[in-house]
Design a protein around this motif. Structure first.
Motif, short mmCIF file in Angstrom:
data_model
loop_
_atom_site.label_atom_id
_atom_site.label_comp_id
_atom_site.label_asym_id
_atom_site.label_seq_id
_atom_site.Cartn_x
_atom_site.Cartn_y
_atom_site.Cartn_z
N ILE A 162 0.86 -1.38 0.07
CA ILE A 162 -0.19 -0.05 -0.07
C ILE A 162 0.76 1.34 0.06
O ILE A 162 0.41 2.29 0.40
N GLN A 203 -2.35 4.05 5.34
CA GLN A 203 -2.00 3.76 6.84
C GLN A 203 -0.37 4.14 6.89
O GLN A 203 0.59 3.46 7.46
N GLY A 239 -4.34 8.77 2.77
CA GLY A 239 -3.16 7.99 3.70
C GLY A 239 -3.12 8.19 4.92
O GLY A 239 -2.38 7.46 5.65
N LEU A 240 -3.86 8.99 5.71
CA LEU A 240 -3.56 9.35 7.11
C LEU A 240 -3.90 7.85 7.94
O LEU A 240 -4.79 7.65 7.70
N GLN A 379 -13.48 -5.34 -0.21
CA GLN A 379 -12.53 -6.12 -0.82
C GLN A 379 -13.14 -7.73 -0.38
O GLN A 379 -12.16 -8.74 -0.50
N1 LLP Z 1 -6.14 8.30 -2.90
C1 LLP Z 1 -5.58 7.50 -3.77
C2 LLP Z 1 -5.40 8.16 -4.90
C3 LLP Z 1 -5.40 6.21 -3.20
O1 LLP Z 1 -4.93 5.15 -3.90
C4 LLP Z 1 -6.07 5.94 -1.95
C5 LLP Z 1 -5.91 4.44 -1.47
C6 LLP Z 1 -6.59 6.62 -1.10
C7 LLP Z 1 -6.69 8.12 -1.63
C8 LLP Z 1 -7.27 6.59 0.12
O2 LLP Z 1 -6.18 6.12 1.24
P1 LLP Z 1 -6.59 6.05 2.59
O3 LLP Z 1 -6.73 7.38 3.16
O4 LLP Z 1 -7.65 5.19 2.75
O5 LLP Z 1 -5.43 5.42 3.18
N2 LLP Z 1 -6.71 -1.96 0.86
C9 LLP Z 1 -5.50 -1.60 1.54
C10 LLP Z 1 -5.53 -0.04 1.31
C11 LLP Z 1 -5.17 0.24 -0.17
C12 LLP Z 1 -5.29 1.85 -0.38
C13 LLP Z 1 -5.43 2.17 -1.84
N3 LLP Z 1 -5.48 3.59 -2.26
C14 LLP Z 1 -5.76 -1.76 2.87
O6 LLP Z 1 -6.73 -2.43 3.56
O7 LLP Z 1 -4.93 -1.64 3.81
#
Ligand code: LLP
Length: 422
Positions: A162, A203, A239-240, A379
């Motif tokens: 990730i 994360q 990503g936070l 998922q």
């Molecule tokens: N923006 C983009 C372009 C992304 O690819 C992602 C996540 C986000 C925002 C949102 O990221 P977040 O705030 O949720 O960290 N299935 C994996 C996580 C995959 C993340 C993919 N992209 C897991 O369960 O840890």
């Protein structure tokens, strides 16, 4: 902070007891708390002083229509990565001018659909995509508003699966090619540059990688502006990270994250966009499962749950830790036993916890797998011909099934018999 607590010795989601939902829908099921969703959104959005900041919920993390609508009503936009997610965002009531489209492989059909919808911006991830978007926009007689997603080559210090901001990852425009990409875009009749975008991974539990990446982006914005490019929107991605383990040091609060960003961005006249997913919905959901059997192995005790890796794949795929608690409060003086919590799927990787010290979980007992609101239901799949798990949304003392459990008929109806076999 979430709204899953013991009340009178029983786990509740807000004011609804988990056993009550289990009796109504059976197990396993996902359960989300509206109050937690709203709170997380407000804490994140409220952390930014600039009124024109737009928070686009990353709907890949949880794309149930009721979840998206709950957040849209708070003012959230949507970060989408496919035509399917665009359909969901629109159906849930997200205004097109609050939608950003990310992803390395948007097809021409998807570009065309999003253009006709009038979304806020395309986060373009390659020169090839830029040319395709220009063609599609020209054919439609319009101009596509774009940001380039740049790859800052920063290590986000997260799980390798990730991590997205290193130069060996498939995401974004190579740092060295960013200038050329903007220059080319400025010559294209179907393209209108509106900004820049960066997302380095998920994360992330330390502000340092964010600030290194954002500083690079700020420097680049200044260079691009000096050349005459218009950079209005700065999309800083998501990503936070969140806390998956009670007792662990919590990741940075959105307030600290916002302060770091506002300090870096001081004096830069831009509109900030964000794409948080996990931070909003991760701790707003749990997966409730029942113990089917207990089994003593050669040197282990297995607690066999009715949920499995097909319902929540994070432990299998990313070695992710999810706290597990009994739905009946075991009390603080209970003893613990060391167990593996596993599912019924025929793979050794089908485990939610290995060698975990947990209060005793008896056959028939309910347990809650915590922090399962993000990248849980989305998922899931039907591996081993298991039915997709239902989703339930709680609001105060009410709950609603927001995705019912399919029947075996529904499952089989997805297949068709080849004519020569009938
Ligand atoms: N923006 C983009 C372009 C992304 O690819 C992602 C996540 C986000 C925002 C949102 O990221 P977040 O705030 O949720 O960290 N299935 C994996 C996580 C995959 C993340 C993919 N992209 C897991 O369960 O840890």
């Amino acid at each position: 902070m979430h709204h899953f607590d013991y009340k009178d010795g029983v786990l509740h989601a807000e004011d609804v007891s988990i056993p009550e939902i289990a009796r109504a829908v059976g197990t396993p099921f996902y359960c989300y708390s509206s109050a937690t969703l709203r709170r997380h959104y407000q804490v994140f959005a409220g952390a930014f002083k600039k009124s024109q900041t737009l928070v686009c919920f990353s709907i890949k993390s949880n794309s149930n229509l009721a979840v998206i609508r709950t957040l849209a009503r708070e003012g959230a936009g949507a970060d989408i990565v496919s035509a399917g997610e665009l359909h969901r965002a629109l159906k849930a009531g997200v205004a097109p001018e609050k939608i950003v489209f990310s992803g390395v492989g948007k097809t021409r059909d998807e570009l065309s659909f999003a253009l006709r919808t009038g979304i806020l911006q395309f986060n373009v991830e390659s020169r090839a995509e830029l040319e395709a978007l220009n063609d599609v926009a020209t054919e439609l007689g319009t101009r596509a508003p774009i940001s380039f997603r740049v790859n800052p080559d920063v290590d986000a210090a997260t799980h390798e699966k990730i991590s997205t901001g290193k130069k060996e990852n498939k995401f974004g425009i190579l740092w060295e090619e960013a200038h050329a990409a903007f220059d080319r875009a400025a010559t294209l009749p179907g393209i209108k540059i509106v900004g820049i975008d960066v997302h380095i991974g998920s994360q992330i539990t330390n502000l340092d990688p964010f600030s290194r990446a954002f500083q690079k982006v700020i420097d680049l914005i200044k260079e691009l502006r000096a050349k005459g490019h218009t950079i209005t929107n700065v999309d800083l991605g998501g990503g936070l990270g969140i806390n998956y383990k009670a007792g662990n040091e919590p990741p940075p609060h959105p307030g600290e994250y916002a302060q770091m960003i506002e300090t870096l961005m001081q004096g830069l006249d831009v509109r900030l966009l964000f794409e948080p997913g996990r931070m909003i919905v991760g701790n707003a959901g749990i997966l409730v499962s029942q113990v089917i059997y207990r089994k003593t192995g050669a040197n282990k005790t297995f607690v066999i749950a009715d949920a499995a890796m097909n319902d929540l794949v994070r432990p299998t795929l990313y070695d992710a830790h999810h706290d597990i608690i009994p739905v009946q409060d075991p009390g603080s003086d209970t003893c613990v036993e060391r167990v593996d919590v596993v599912g019924p799927v025929c793979e050794s990787g089908d485990a939610f916890a290995k060698d975990r010290d947990l209060p005793p979980l008896a056959e028939g007992e309910l347990m809650a797998i915590l922090s399962a609101g993000a990248y849980g239901a989305v998922q899931s799949n039907t591996y081993n011909s298991r039915l997709l798990v239902p989703e339930v949304l709680v609001e105060g003392d009410r709950f609603a099934v927001i995705r019912p459990r399919p029947s075996y008929e529904d499952l089989l109806a997805l297949d068709r018999m080849a004519p020569w076999l009938t």
